[in-house]
Write an enzyme that holds these catalytic residues in place. Structure first.
Site, mmCIF file in Angstrom:
data_model
loop_
_atom_site.group_PDB
_atom_site.id
_atom_site.type_symbol
_atom_site.label_atom_id
_atom_site.label_comp_id
_atom_site.label_asym_id
_atom_site.label_seq_id
_atom_site.Cartn_x
_atom_site.Cartn_y
_atom_site.Cartn_z
ATOM 1 N NE ARG A 162 -75.517 -43.309 -4.576
ATOM 2 C CZ ARG A 162 -76.071 -44.416 -4.065
ATOM 3 N NH1 ARG A 162 -75.639 -45.597 -4.462
ATOM 4 N NH2 ARG A 162 -77.046 -44.321 -3.197
ATOM 5 C CE LYS A 194 -67.643 -25.870 -16.965
ATOM 6 N NZ LYS A 194 -67.823 -24.410 -17.123
ATOM 7 C CD GLU A 207 -68.757 -21.750 -27.404
ATOM 8 O OE1 GLU A 207 -67.597 -21.713 -26.952
ATOM 9 O OE2 GLU A 207 -69.758 -21.463 -26.725
ATOM 10 C CE LYS A 238 -64.524 -27.190 -23.128
ATOM 11 N NZ LYS A 238 -65.981 -27.163 -23.287
ATOM 12 C CD GLU A 266 -65.543 -22.941 -14.822
ATOM 13 O OE1 GLU A 266 -65.916 -23.786 -15.637
ATOM 14 O OE2 GLU A 266 -66.110 -21.843 -14.668
ATOM 15 N NE ARG A 291 -63.930 -26.670 -17.736
ATOM 16 C CZ ARG A 291 -64.405 -27.886 -17.898
ATOM 17 N NH1 ARG A 291 -63.873 -28.868 -17.237
ATOM 18 N NH2 ARG A 291 -65.408 -28.120 -18.709
ATOM 19 C CG ASN A 345 -67.105 -19.989 -18.345
ATOM 20 O OD1 ASN A 345 -67.728 -20.833 -18.951
ATOM 21 N ND2 ASN A 345 -66.594 -20.193 -17.143
ATOM 22 C CG HIS A 357 -69.769 -18.821 -22.535
ATOM 23 N ND1 HIS A 357 -68.826 -18.542 -23.499
ATOM 24 C CD2 HIS A 357 -70.304 -20.025 -22.885
ATOM 25 C CE1 HIS A 357 -68.777 -19.544 -24.374
ATOM 26 N NE2 HIS A 357 -69.656 -20.445 -24.025
ATOM 27 C CG HIS A 372 -74.714 -18.150 -19.642
ATOM 28 N ND1 HIS A 372 -73.890 -18.688 -18.686
ATOM 29 C CD2 HIS A 372 -74.645 -18.973 -20.711
ATOM 30 C CE1 HIS A 372 -73.339 -19.808 -19.162
ATOM 31 N NE2 HIS A 372 -73.775 -19.982 -20.397
ATOM 32 C CG HIS A 380 -74.637 -21.547 -26.182
ATOM 33 N ND1 HIS A 380 -74.681 -20.883 -24.970
ATOM 34 C CD2 HIS A 380 -73.373 -22.041 -26.291
ATOM 35 C CE1 HIS A 380 -73.497 -20.982 -24.378
ATOM 36 N NE2 HIS A 380 -72.692 -21.678 -25.158
#
Lengths: 361, 361
Positions: B119, B141, B183, B225, B235, B239, B243, B246, B250, B263
Site C-alpha cells: 500500500r 501519474k 511534449e 508542468k 486533475e 490540470r 492533455n 493527447h 491516444h 507517444h
C-alpha cells in the site's frame, strides 16, 4: 438507524447501520454523484441481495454488474482485472461509482479497483458479513493477495459511504458469524475494556443474532476502529494496533492455504498467541489471557495453533509480513486489557514459548 | 545543476537537473530513508546505465534489480506483477525504495508498483529519455495500459526525488529525442508563449543536443508542468490542459497499436488536430496553426494523421478516453498561443472537419 462519521478531512465519510437499508434508494442517491454504477459482487451474495440493490439503484442511468468467484483464494490481481475488463467493456468513465456488495474479499478488491480505475473513482461499500462490517468497512485498506504474501498489493482508499444492513446477517453461516466476532473481541482487547466486558455479558445474544445486540456491537466496533484510523490514516504509527493477532493470524492463513481457516478464526488463535506473549513479557496477567480464551471459546472460535504447524513455520511466515521494518519484527502486544502497544524488541525465546503455549509444534 | 521544487504540501519533492548526476551517491543518499533498494529498469537501459547507478547506490545494505522488457506494449498489469514478484522473493519490506531507471514506461510502472506494494513505498525517478524527463517525472501519474484503453489502471503517486542526468540523452535515438521535444513544444503551446518563441529560435541547438539548450528546455518544461500540477494535483480541473493533443494522440496510439507510433509522435499529430479545431472555433489564428506545424516539422515530428485512419476511428477511440465525463467528450483547445482551455461542447462537425484537415479519411 445508527450513523457514524469517519473523520479523515476531505476523505471523511459516513457509516450507516440499521435494518432494511439496502431496500432504500435514498442512501445511494445521497452519495452517488455520477450516472453510472458498477455493482461488484460474488456468486454467493448475488442470489441473496443483488435484486434488492438493483431495485434501490434503479434511478441511475447505467447500472452494470460483475460477479466474481467467492473466496479469499480469488483475492488476486487477476480477479481485480475482471472488474477493469467490465468497466472498460461497458464504457464506464471517471464519474462512475463502484458498489461493493459482499464480504471483506469483495470490499478489498472493489476498493482497490476503485482506487486504480482511471486513477480513482467513487466507491460505496455494502458489507454483508459481520467481519467486513466491523473491520474492512472502516479504514480504507484495499488490496489483493500475492502467492508470497497476504494483502501485499493494495492502496489506502476511502469510500464515499458504508451502508451496513443488519438484515444481511440473517443469511450468514454460523461459522462466519463467529469469525466476525473475533474482530469484535479484538476492539475490546486493544482499546476498549468496557466493551470487552459487555461482550462477556452479551455473547449469547450476539450468537443468537439479536438485532439490537448486533447493531450495538457493530456500531461500537466501527467507532473504536474509526477513532484509531482518524489518528493515523496511513499506518505510520498507532494504527498498527489494529493488527493485534494478525501477524500470527496471517502466518496461519499463509501456511494453511488461504480459505481453509477463515480470517477471523486465524485472528482468534493469533490473538491468544499475542496475549500469551504479552503475559510472558510481564504485561497482562494469566487471568486476562484466560478471559480471552474463555470468550473465544464461548464464540466457538479456536484458541490454539492449527494441528501440525510448527514454531519454525511461524517464524518463516512472519518474516515477510508487512509489519517487518528494516528487518525487525513489529508485534502488537497488550500492556493491559484494553491497552495495546507496538513493540519491535520481542525476545525470540519468549516468542517461541508463546507459540508453544498455543500448541505450535 | 538546476534544482526545482514541486510544491504539493506533504507530497512535495525536488527535481535535480544536471550532467553526471547518476554517478554521485549523494543525491540518492539524501532521499532514500530505508536500507533496501530495488532498481527497476529494462533490457535497453540496463547495459548503458545500470552499473553506474549500482555503484552510486553501493552504500545501501540491500540492492536488487529487476529488468523488464522494453516498450509500451509491455506496460501491463502482468509486467508490474513481475516487480511485485521480485520485491516479495527478495523480501523487501515497507521501508524499501523503488528506483525507476528508464523512460516513461519504466517510470509509470515503477511508480504504480511503488504506490501499490504494501500500500505504498518510497520511489525515486531517474528518467533517461527526454520525454520522461519533461513529462512523466512531474505530476505523479503512474499506471499501466489495458487492452481496451491506455493508462486506464493507475494511481496518483509522488516520488521522493526526480534525478535528471542530461548525459543519458547522449545515447537516446534521434527519433526518441524528437518525441520528447513534442511534449516540450506542448508547454509552450498551452501556457508559455515566450518559451514557444524560444523553441522556434533554438530548435537546432536542441536537435544537436547542446547540453545548455537541453538543460534549459527540461528545466522550463518541468517548471511549467509543476506550476499546473501544484494547482490541481488530482486533475479535477485545470490540470487537464496538460492533455493538449493527447486525446487525439491516444486515439492514434490505440488504433495503430501501442508502440508503432511513439507517444510523442502521436501527441505531435494530436496537437495539430487540437490546434486546427481551436482555429475552427475562432480562437487561435491560421497563422498560429502554421507556426506549430513549422516547429514540429523542424523537430522531425508528424503533423498529419497516420495513413489509413478514418474520422470514425477517432470518434470511436475517443469515446473511451478518460477525458469523457458523463458521456461528454472534454477536449483541450487554445484560446491563444500559450493559453489553453478545457471545453466540453465541441460541435461534431467542427471536430470532423479538424480531423480531415490533418488527413483523417
Amino acid at each position: 438507524m445508527h450513523s457514524l462519521h469517519v473523520d479523515l478531512g476531505d476523505r471523511s465519510y459516513p457509516i450507516l447501520i440499521g435494518s432494511g437499508l439496502l431496500k432504500d434508494p435514498r442512501y445511494f442517491e445521497q452519495c452517488i454523484r455520477g450516472k453510472q454504477v458498477l455493482i461488484v459482487t460474488n456468486e454467493t451474495i448475488a442470489p441473496l441481495y443483488l435484486e434488492t440493490v438493483l431495485a434501490a439503484l434503479s434511478g441511475f442511468a447505467k447500472i452494470d454488474t460483475v460477479q466474481l468467484p467467492d473466496g479469499e483464494a480469488f483475492k488476486t490481481l487477476d480477479t481485480v482485472n475482471r472488474v477493469f475488463d467490465t468497466l472498460l467493456e461497458k464504457r464506464h468513465d471517471r464519474s462512475t461509482t463502484i458498489v461493493a456488495l459482499g464480504g471483506g474479499v469483495i470490499g478489498d478488491m472493489s476498493g482497490f479497483a476503485a482506487a486504480c480505475y482511471q486513477r480513482g473513482v467513487d466507491f460505496v461499500q455494502v458489507p454483508t458479513t459481520l467481519l467486513s462490517q466491523v473491520d474492512s468497512s472502516v479504514g480504507g485498506k484495499t488490496g489483493v493477495n500475492h502467492p508470497l504474501g497476504k494483502n501485499m498489493i493494495g492502496a489506502f482508499y476511502q469510500p464515499q459511504l458504508v451502508l451496513i444492513d443488519i438484515e444481511t446477517l440473517t443469511t450468514l453461516p454460523d461459522r462466519e458469524l463467529s469469525a466476525g466476532i473475533a474482530e469484535v473481541i479484538k476492539y475490546g482487547m486493544i482499546c476498549d475494556a468496557p466493551f470487552f466486558e459487555w461482550l462477556e455479558a452479551n455473547m449469547d445474544a450476539l450468537l443468537s443474532r439479536d438485532p439490537d445486540a448486533l447493531a450495538y456491537a457493530i456500531d461500537r466496533s466501527c467507532a473504536d476502529k474509526a477513532a484509531v484510523v482518524a489518528e493515523d490514516e496511513r499506518e505510520s504509527g498507532r494504527r498498527a494496533i489494529l493488527n493485534f493477532g494478525h501477524t500470527f493470524g496471517h502466518a496461519i492463513e499463509a501456511v494453511q492455504g488461504y480459505g481453509n481457516w477463515l480470517h477471523g478464526e486465524a485472528v482468534a488463535a493469533g490473538m491468544v498467541m499475542a496475549a500469551e506473549l504479552s503475559c510472558r513479557r510481564g504485561w497482562i496477567s494469566a487471568r486476562d489471557v484466560e478471559r480471552l480464551r474463555a470468550l473465544l471459546s464461548k464464540a466457538n472460535l479456536p484458541q490454539q495453533s492449527p494441528e501440525g504447524m510448527t514454531v519454525d513455520d511461524y517464524l518463516q511466515a512472519m518474516s515477510v509480513d508487512k509489519k517487518v521494518q528494516d528487518g525487525k519484527l513489529r508485534l502488537v502486544l497488550l500492556r493491559a486489557l484494553g491497552d495495546a502497544q507496538i513493540v519491535a524488541d520481542t525476545p525470540k525465546d519468549q516468542l517461541m514459548d508463546a507459540l508453544r503455549a498455543c500448541g505450535a509444534g
